[in-house]
Design an enzyme around this catalytic site. Structure first.
Site, PDB file in Angstrom:
ATOM      1  N   ASP A 203      10.333  10.965   2.579  1.00  0.00           N
ATOM      2  CA  ASP A 203       9.598   9.960   3.353  1.00  0.00           C
ATOM      3  C   ASP A 203      10.352   8.637   3.411  1.00  0.00           C
ATOM      4  OD1 ASP A 203       7.411   9.294   4.979  1.00  0.00           O
ATOM      5  OD2 ASP A 203       6.364   8.336   3.317  1.00  0.00           O
TER       6      ASP A 203
ATOM      7  N   PHE B  57      -1.108   6.594  -1.524  1.00  0.00           N
ATOM      8  CA  PHE B  57      -2.468   6.882  -1.962  1.00  0.00           C
ATOM      9  C   PHE B  57      -3.139   5.717  -2.667  1.00  0.00           C
ATOM     10  CE2 PHE B  57      -0.091  10.819  -1.818  1.00  0.00           C
ATOM     11  CZ  PHE B  57      -0.856  11.517  -0.899  1.00  0.00           C
ATOM     12  N   GLY B  58      -2.677   4.510  -2.477  1.00  0.00           N
ATOM     13  CA  GLY B  58      -3.338   3.401  -3.141  1.00  0.00           C
ATOM     14  C   GLY B  58      -2.707   2.068  -2.816  1.00  0.00           C
ATOM     15  N   LYS B  59      -3.238   1.042  -3.460  1.00  0.00           N
ATOM     16  CA  LYS B  59      -2.693  -0.303  -3.314  1.00  0.00           C
ATOM     17  C   LYS B  59      -1.772  -0.618  -4.483  1.00  0.00           C
ATOM     18  CE  LYS B  59      -6.528  -2.369  -0.742  1.00  0.00           C
ATOM     19  NZ  LYS B  59      -7.557  -3.419  -0.738  1.00  0.00           N
TER      20      LYS B  59
ATOM     21  N   LYS C 168       0.860  -1.176   0.000  1.00  0.00           N
ATOM     22  CA  LYS C 168       0.000   0.000   0.000  1.00  0.00           C
ATOM     23  C   LYS C 168       0.896   1.225   0.000  1.00  0.00           C
ATOM     24  CE  LYS C 168      -3.377  -2.600   2.602  1.00  0.00           C
ATOM     25  NZ  LYS C 168      -3.856  -2.931   3.950  1.00  0.00           N
TER      26      LYS C 168
ATOM     27  N   LYS D 235      11.633   5.498   4.914  1.00  0.00           N
ATOM     28  CA  LYS D 235      11.246   4.646   6.048  1.00  0.00           C
ATOM     29  C   LYS D 235      11.308   3.206   5.549  1.00  0.00           C
ATOM     30  CE  LYS D 235       6.377   5.249   4.837  1.00  0.00           C
ATOM     31  NZ  LYS D 235       5.045   5.664   5.290  1.00  0.00           N
TER      32      LYS D 235
ATOM     33  N   ASN E 253       9.089   1.896   2.675  1.00  0.00           N
ATOM     34  CA  ASN E 253       9.297   2.402   1.316  1.00  0.00           C
ATOM     35  C   ASN E 253      10.605   1.900   0.703  1.00  0.00           C
ATOM     36  OD1 ASN E 253       6.931   3.821   1.340  1.00  0.00           O
ATOM     37  ND2 ASN E 253       7.858   5.814   1.713  1.00  0.00           N
TER      38      ASN E 253
END
Length: 373
Positions: free
Chosen positions: A164, A51-53, A48, A166, A169
């Protein structure tokens, strides 16, 4: 050094204006108007994004596997999130060619959804492997951090702040090399609301200047790199608390406490990266060159690293289409039938079917990801 740009430029503002009136999103040069959802067999949920899968999908014409990120337009438009999507599109299109960054093949859209066709990276999330092993030995952590730093340095050379970083990601490819994904937050994206939970980004990794809503630059990425290194070595982010407000207070005010189990050079790097004052943080003067020159990386040949000549310390067990390295929380989800449907081609009950699928598997998702498919 040039001020880092966060994609809030005039063309993006024009995109947003057009999006809000037409419901169409300009996908730029990556757009493939001939492509359609039925070109693919959508096999599994593998993640995920912001903003989406993301789905493992096999292209019917050649049997190749891709990661296809699917976003629902009405959610993006209703939440005024167009700029984040434009940021992702812009980063992926900005001639981003680097061995440790995910590649975009093409994108397309239907009346109600956006589709990004990306490299399928099947070694799994770094977070998944870290959860299984709790911590990594320092040489393994050093290898991953060096590859991440190389990717961030490349993005910074293009005036892009990743913003971002992490473990969720950061993927591993089939050989065990790092691949950074999810460029949806490569821009200034702090909510105007006073509630801390509405910050754009991941609370555990937010730099002090971001928390203070101060202007920030590429040094926020070096703070995030320090946070990820700390978590790999010790199992938790450096200022972690279950109480979000206490965690914010820790990030802003609590000194970085030394812990046993890491070398002196590792601590020196952590102290440099996790410097609360961004103007004094390692990387604030000469960016990636400062990171490369740190004694923690004395054993790293950076040219060999970027050419993937350094053998990874861990090779994920996988075959070409294997998904065993992805979190079962994702892969055990049903693939919603609506992912292959679009309003202009659907039967009357398609919207009902979409609504039925809207909240499947989102028990642990943050509020910004509560409904996509």
């Amino acid at each position: 050094m040039d001020k880092i740009r966060n994609f809030s430029d005039a063309s993006e503002d024009e995109d947003e204006k057009n999006n809000s009136t037409s419901g169409n999103i300009n996908l730029g040069p990556s757009a493939n108007p001939q492509a359609k959802p039925t070109d693919f067999d959508f096999l599994k949920v593998i993640g995920k994004g912001s903003f989406g899968k993301v789905f493992l999908a096999k292209r019917k014409t050649d049997g190749k596997n891709y990661a296809v990120k699917v976003l629902q337009k009405k959610v993006i438009l209703n939440r005024k999130e167009q700029k984040h999507i434009m940021a992702e599109r812009n980063v992926l299109l900005k001639n981003v060619k680097h061995p440790f960054l995910v590649g975009l093949h093409y994108s397309f859209q239907t009346t109600d959804k956006l589709y990004f066709v990306l490299d399928f990276i099947n070694g799994g999330e770094l977070f998944f492997h870290l959860q299984k092993e709790r911590t990594f030995p320092e040489p393994r952590a050093k290898f991953y951090i060096a590859e991440m730093a190389s990717a961030l340095g490349y993005l910074h050379s293009l005036n892009i702040v990743y913003r971002d970083l992490k473990p969720e990601n950061i993927l591993l490819d089939h050989e065990g090399h790092i691949v950074l994904t999810d460029f949806g937050l490569c821009k200034e994206g702090i909510s105007q609301s006073d509630t801390t939970s509405t910050f754009c980004g991941t609370p555990e990794y937010l730099a002090p200047e971001v928390l203070r809503k101060q202007p920030y630059d590429n040094t926020v990425d070096w703070w995030c790199l320090g946070s990820v290194l700390y978590e790999m070595l010790f199992g938790l982010p450096p200022f972690y608390s279950r109480d979000t407000h206490e965690m914010y207070d820790n990030i802003l005010h609590k000194p970085l406490g030394m812990r046993p189990g890491a070398s002196n050079t590792a601590w020196s790097l952590l102290q440099g990266l996790l410097e609360k004052d961004g103007t004094h943080r390692l990387g604030s003067i000469n960016d990636f060159e400062e990171i490369k020159a740190h004694s923690f990386f004395y054993s790293i040949n950076w040219d060999d690293l970027v050419q993937k000549k350094i053998p990874p310390p861990f090779t994920p067990k996988n075959s070409f289409s294997d998904i065993s390295n992805f979190d079962p929380e994702f892969t055990e989800e049903m693939v919603p039938k609506s992912v292959c449907w679009s309003q202009e081609h659907s039967i009357v009950n398609a919207s009902v079917m979409e609504a039925d699928d809207a909240f499947v598997g989102f028990s642990y998702a943050p509020p910004s990801e509560d409904s996509f498919l």
